[in-house]
Design a protein around this motif. Structure first.
Motif, PDB file in Angstrom:
ATOM      1  N   LEU A   1       0.832  -1.201   0.000  1.00  0.00           N
ATOM      2  CA  LEU A   1       0.000   0.000   0.000  1.00  0.00           C
ATOM      3  C   LEU A   1       0.870   1.255   0.000  1.00  0.00           C
ATOM      4  N   ASP A   2       0.629   2.135  -0.938  1.00  0.00           N
ATOM      5  CA  ASP A   2       1.381   3.382  -1.065  1.00  0.00           C
ATOM      6  C   ASP A   2       0.795   4.411  -0.096  1.00  0.00           C
ATOM      7  N   PRO A   3       1.590   4.896   0.859  1.00  0.00           N
ATOM      8  CA  PRO A   3       1.050   5.884   1.808  1.00  0.00           C
ATOM      9  C   PRO A   3       0.549   7.151   1.129  1.00  0.00           C
ATOM     10  N   ALA A   4       1.092   7.466  -0.044  1.00  0.00           N
ATOM     11  CA  ALA A   4       0.607   8.656  -0.752  1.00  0.00           C
ATOM     12  C   ALA A   4      -0.862   8.514  -1.122  1.00  0.00           C
ATOM     13  N   VAL A   5      -1.303   7.278  -1.361  1.00  0.00           N
ATOM     14  CA  VAL A   5      -2.712   7.032  -1.673  1.00  0.00           C
ATOM     15  C   VAL A   5      -3.580   7.412  -0.483  1.00  0.00           C
ATOM     16  N   ILE A   6      -3.131   7.063   0.712  1.00  0.00           N
ATOM     17  CA  ILE A   6      -3.903   7.387   1.916  1.00  0.00           C
ATOM     18  C   ILE A   6      -3.917   8.892   2.146  1.00  0.00           C
ATOM     19  N   ARG A   7      -2.793   9.547   1.940  1.00  0.00           N
ATOM     20  CA  ARG A   7      -2.762  10.995   2.118  1.00  0.00           C
ATOM     21  C   ARG A   7      -3.701  11.692   1.129  1.00  0.00           C
ATOM     22  N   ARG A   8      -3.713  11.217  -0.105  1.00  0.00           N
ATOM     23  CA  ARG A   8      -4.651  11.798  -1.083  1.00  0.00           C
ATOM     24  C   ARG A   8      -6.094  11.550  -0.670  1.00  0.00           C
ATOM     25  N   GLN A   9      -6.333  10.370  -0.112  1.00  0.00           N
ATOM     26  CA  GLN A   9      -7.696  10.044   0.312  1.00  0.00           C
ATOM     27  C   GLN A   9      -8.140  10.932   1.472  1.00  0.00           C
ATOM     28  N   ILE A  10      -7.220  11.216   2.384  1.00  0.00           N
ATOM     29  CA  ILE A  10      -7.542  12.114   3.497  1.00  0.00           C
ATOM     30  C   ILE A  10      -7.852  13.519   2.968  1.00  0.00           C
ATOM     31  N   LYS A  11      -7.044  13.992   2.038  1.00  0.00           N
ATOM     32  CA  LYS A  11      -7.285  15.320   1.472  1.00  0.00           C
ATOM     33  C   LYS A  11      -8.625  15.362   0.745  1.00  0.00           C
ATOM     34  N   ASP A  12      -8.917  14.307   0.005  1.00  0.00           N
ATOM     35  CA  ASP A  12     -10.189  14.271  -0.714  1.00  0.00           C
ATOM     36  C   ASP A  12     -11.361  14.270   0.260  1.00  0.00           C
ATOM     37  N   LEU A  13     -11.247  13.529   1.354  1.00  0.00           N
ATOM     38  CA  LEU A  13     -12.313  13.491   2.346  1.00  0.00           C
ATOM     39  C   LEU A  13     -12.474  14.853   3.015  1.00  0.00           C
ATOM     40  N   ASP A  14     -11.370  15.529   3.270  1.00  0.00           N
ATOM     41  CA  ASP A  14     -11.456  16.865   3.857  1.00  0.00           C
ATOM     42  C   ASP A  14     -12.199  17.826   2.930  1.00  0.00           C
ATOM     43  N   LEU A  15     -11.904  17.739   1.640  1.00  0.00           N
ATOM     44  CA  LEU A  15     -12.609  18.590   0.675  1.00  0.00           C
ATOM     45  C   LEU A  15     -14.092  18.228   0.616  1.00  0.00           C
ATOM     46  N   LEU A  16     -14.369  16.944   0.617  1.00  0.00           N
ATOM     47  CA  LEU A  16     -15.758  16.476   0.591  1.00  0.00           C
ATOM     48  C   LEU A  16     -16.523  17.021   1.797  1.00  0.00           C
ATOM     49  N   LEU A  17     -15.920  16.914   2.982  1.00  0.00           N
ATOM     50  CA  LEU A  17     -16.579  17.374   4.202  1.00  0.00           C
ATOM     51  C   LEU A  17     -16.764  18.890   4.192  1.00  0.00           C
ATOM     52  N   HIS A  18     -15.771  19.606   3.692  1.00  0.00           N
ATOM     53  CA  HIS A  18     -15.879  21.066   3.610  1.00  0.00           C
ATOM     54  C   HIS A  18     -17.055  21.461   2.712  1.00  0.00           C
ATOM     55  N   GLU A  19     -17.157  20.820   1.571  1.00  0.00           N
ATOM     56  CA  GLU A  19     -18.258  21.092   0.649  1.00  0.00           C
ATOM     57  C   GLU A  19     -19.597  20.713   1.279  1.00  0.00           C
ATOM     58  N   TYR A  20     -19.617  19.558   1.919  1.00  0.00           N
ATOM     59  CA  TYR A  20     -20.863  19.038   2.478  1.00  0.00           C
ATOM     60  C   TYR A  20     -21.397  19.958   3.575  1.00  0.00           C
ATOM     61  N   ARG A  21     -20.492  20.429   4.443  1.00  0.00           N
ATOM     62  CA  ARG A  21     -20.919  21.347   5.508  1.00  0.00           C
ATOM     63  C   ARG A  21     -21.519  22.625   4.915  1.00  0.00           C
ATOM     64  N   GLY A  22     -20.854  23.161   3.897  1.00  0.00           N
ATOM     65  CA  GLY A  22     -21.361  24.386   3.285  1.00  0.00           C
ATOM     66  C   GLY A  22     -22.698  24.193   2.602  1.00  0.00           C
ATOM     67  N   LEU A  23     -22.878  23.052   1.955  1.00  0.00           N
ATOM     68  CA  LEU A  23     -24.142  22.772   1.281  1.00  0.00           C
ATOM     69  C   LEU A  23     -25.266  22.528   2.282  1.00  0.00           C
ATOM     70  N   TRP A  24     -24.941  21.871   3.365  1.00  0.00           N
ATOM     71  CA  TRP A  24     -25.949  21.538   4.376  1.00  0.00           C
ATOM     72  C   TRP A  24     -26.700  22.785   4.827  1.00  0.00           C
ATOM     73  N   ILE A  25     -25.966  23.825   5.190  1.00  0.00           N
ATOM     74  CA  ILE A  25     -26.610  24.993   5.799  1.00  0.00           C
ATOM     75  C   ILE A  25     -27.348  25.849   4.776  1.00  0.00           C
ATOM     76  N   CYS A  26     -27.196  25.552   3.493  1.00  0.00           N
ATOM     77  CA  CYS A  26     -27.958  26.297   2.485  1.00  0.00           C
ATOM     78  C   CYS A  26     -29.441  25.950   2.538  1.00  0.00           C
ATOM     79  N   ARG A  27     -29.756  24.692   2.808  1.00  0.00           N
ATOM     80  CA  ARG A  27     -31.161  24.265   2.810  1.00  0.00           C
ATOM     81  C   ARG A  27     -31.649  23.832   4.199  1.00  0.00           C
ATOM     82  N   ASN A  28     -30.735  23.589   5.128  1.00  0.00           N
ATOM     83  CA  ASN A  28     -31.107  22.932   6.379  1.00  0.00           C
ATOM     84  C   ASN A  28     -30.595  23.683   7.597  1.00  0.00           C
ATOM     85  N   ARG A  29     -31.131  23.316   8.746  1.00  0.00           N
ATOM     86  CA  ARG A  29     -30.714  23.923  10.004  1.00  0.00           C
ATOM     87  C   ARG A  29     -29.397  23.293  10.459  1.00  0.00           C
ATOM     88  N   PRO A  30     -28.611  24.017  11.248  1.00  0.00           N
ATOM     89  CA  PRO A  30     -27.306  23.480  11.648  1.00  0.00           C
ATOM     90  C   PRO A  30     -27.389  22.260  12.552  1.00  0.00           C
TER      91      PRO A  30
END
Length: 647
Positions: free
Chosen positions: A586-615
């Motif tokens: 297993l290439d550790p760079a793959v895991i680091r990329r996956q962590i970064k991708d998840l961080d971006l996903l969560l950042h987007e998801y949090r921002g989208l959530w509050i557009c239509r929904n309560r916190p």
């Protein structure tokens, strides 16, 4: 539908005929009401809506007038006819203009909903035509799950109600378990949340009534009481206060290899304090609704008869134990002047008891798979002369972006068999299990197709859902977003092929621990390559979309985020397979990329959530994703020293 004009209407009317000729709506025409003042008041909401529709679509300001005037050309005339059925209407377009005939105010409102679609497609020049229409199901509803983390803002609920009005749906239920409602008697239950308040229910109820939609209270009252029964002050009311292991046949063993522990969620029926609690909850909730109906839930009472009431269940039978408590709830409901609806999944397991149900009760026959036995189950309620609804679902939950083919088949089966066996209602359910990760537009196809079937089963089996979404929901100039949504919801068909009821394997991967290989082992590298190629193909189509709806930018961001969820899950499956088969490579760079991708996903998801929904609920919604991030980080700690530093 006639081929000459190419008109596409959803729901498709019962009778639609087109003839030669065109009518041009005059710039200075009037919308003519009947001369009777009583009739004018009844249909004023429909007339005002037609005014607004013409203003928005045609940029014409047409006045209302009571009775015809020789000096003013009529653009549209409302005419009352006692011969039309409840909710039925007729539309005639000819040389003399547009005539909307109705028997009830609802019928006039639905005539305008149909005319709106015609105007959207034809502009000021309408073909000569005749429509006669009425619904197959008197009650056509939508149930929104506001209990699993995601509680919509009031503006979001208004937007959904407006869509329902366009689709001729006439009942809305907000599913309540836990604390999405601000109970005045129990502030400690919701004080850390952002619930819907009684004042907001009053506003929403009025908004619904203006659109001939009944806002029906819906509060679970038997099972699914975990949020209450895990609290110290209510724990003694549970059938099994310490919690329990779910029976083996009720969970996915690949997802839960060690079994599934459940928090206490079912009331102990023998404790009189339970009915006192329910009575107080009802008294806090029901006064805010003008509806004469009340859905009390009572589904999935998993522990019933397994704890404090085991001896009674062993002697009298679990079915009778359930029915006895259901009848006590029925007394609470009728004492408050409401007609009781309840989920029918438990009583259907004891068909011999169905005839003992009160005849003023409504059974809600639900099931969400394409193969659900609506035909057999509804026949049991019909034979016992118990009124019932059929309640299919949008298949959006636990899927991230939907499960389109299952959704279409499930909604279709419920409509066909519900109509055959005499269902009095059709309720589209939209759930939010395990974090409510799907964004709202994922559910729109299910709303549209279900509404079309609920109005007219026969002529809407092959309804053009994609076209309706393009024209009337997203106003997409590219004409591509509707089919993209349907295609995006079919990624699940490229998974392993193992049956996963109400779930998709990509969603399950994101919810499971990193060391759980059960789901991943069912997927092959070839399947993952096909899944990824499919999702990339859909992602590439996003750039060509051109929606013109008021929330167009938000919709596109939501689609992008849903796609990122699926792509992340595909890569997660690859990581799991490598951990299971060759962890040293297993290439550790793959895991680091996956962590970064998840961080971006969560950042987007949090921002989208509050557009239509309560916190409130957001932290719980992302809790499994944050746990996954912790698992990624822990995995990096096992790799060589130089790879431990995160980007």
């Amino acid at each position: 539908m006639p081929e000459r004009s190419g008109l596409q209407l959803l729901p498709c009317p019962q009778i639609f005929k087109e003839s030669e000729g065109l009518f041009l709506i005059p710039q200075k025409g009037h919308i003519v009401l009947p001369s009777s003042s009583a009739e004018n008041r009844d249909i004023l909401p429909a007339a005002r809506r037609l005014q607004q529709v013409i203003s928005r679509i045609l940029q014409l300001s047409l006045s209302l007038s009571a009775g015809r005037s020789a000096s003013v050309p009529p653009a549209a005339c409302f005419c009352y006819s006692p011969l039309l059925p409840a909710q039925g209407y007729e539309i005639a377009v000819g040389a003399g203009g547009i005539t909307l005939t109705y028997g009830t105010a609802e019928g006039a409102f639905y005539a305008v909903a149909t005319l709106k679609q015609i105007l959207e497609q034809c502009g000021r020049e309408l073909p000569f035509l005749f429509i006669r229409d009425q619904p197959d199901f008197a009650a056509r509803g939508l149930m929104l799950d506001i209990s699993r983390n995601k509680i919509p803002k009031l503006e979001t609920l208004y937007q959904i109600v407006d869509l329902m009005a366009d689709l001729k749906l006439n009942q809305l239920q907000l599913y309540i378990e836990g604390s999405p409602f601000a109970y005045e008697s129990f502030p400690q239950v919701w004080e850390l949340e952002t619930p819907v308040t009684g004042d907001e229910i009053l506003l929403l109820d009025a908004y619904c009534r203006e659109r001939y939609i009944e806002l029906v209270p819906n509060q679970n009252s038997f099972g699914h009481m975990e949020h209450w029964l895990t609290r110290p002050e209510f724990n003694h009311l549970a059938e099994i206060p310490a919690g329990f292991m779910l029976p083996d046949n009720l969970y996915d063993h690949d997802l839960y290899p060690d079994g599934l522990f459940m928090q206490p969620g079912t009331f102990h029926t023998g404790n009189p304090e339970v009915l006192e609690l329910l009575g107080t909850m009802y008294d806090d909730l029901l006064p805010y609704f003008t509806s004469s109906q009340f859905n009390v839930g009572c589904d999935e009472t998993y522990e019933l008869g397994l704890g404090k009431s085991k001896a009674l269940a062993d002697s009298a039978g679990k079915g009778r134990l359930y029915l006895s408590f259901l009848l006590q709830i029925h007394k609470l409901v009728t004492a408050r002047g409401k007609k009781m609806q309840f989920w029918g999944d438990i009583i259907i397991q004891h068909p011999e008891l169905i005839p003992q149900l009160p005849k003023d009760i409504i059974a809600m026959e639900w099931g969400y798979s394409a193969e659900h036995p609506f035909e057999a189950d509804t026949r049991k309620f019909r034979e016992a002369r118990i009124p019932f609804y059929v309640c299919p679902g949008t298949s959006s939950w636990n899927s991230i972006t939907g499960r389109t083919d299952n959704m279409l088949a499930n909604l279709r089966s419920a409509a066909v068999h519900g109509k055959e066996n005499g269902a009095i209602g059709y309720l589209i359910t939209d759930w939010g299990d395990f974090g409510h990760w799907q964004h709202l537009p994922v559910s729109y196809a299910g709303y549209a197709y279900g509404a079309a079937l609920a109005w007219n089963v026969r002529d809407n089996l092959e309804a053009d859902v994609a076209g309706y979404l393009n024209r009337s929901v997203f106003r997409d100039r590219s004409g591509g977003i509707g089919q993209l949504l349907l295609d995006l919801g079919n990624y699940y068909k490229l998974e392993s092929g193992v049956s996963r009821p109400n779930d998709s394997e990509m969603s399950m991967l994101l919810r499971s621990r990193l060391d759980n290989m059960g789901i991943a082992r069912k997927l092959t590298p070839v399947q993952l390559d096909q899944l990824e190629a499919y999702i990339f193909g859909i992602e590439n189509r996003l750039e060509a979309l051109s929606p013109g709806c008021s929330d167009a930018g938000l919709v596109l961001r939501e689609l992008e985020n849903g796609i990122r969820f699926v792509k992340h899950a595909v890569q997660l499956a690859r990581i799991k397979l490598q951990l299971a088969e060759e962890p040293a490579a297993l290439d550790p760079a793959v895991i680091r990329r996956q962590i970064k991708d998840l961080d971006l996903l969560l950042h987007e998801y949090r921002g989208l959530w509050i557009c239509r929904n309560r916190p409130g609920g957001l932290d719980q919604s992302i809790s499994r994703l944050l746990r996954l991030r912790e698992d990624y980080t822990a995995l990096l700690q096992t790799l060589p020293e130089q790879t431990k530093t995160l980007p």
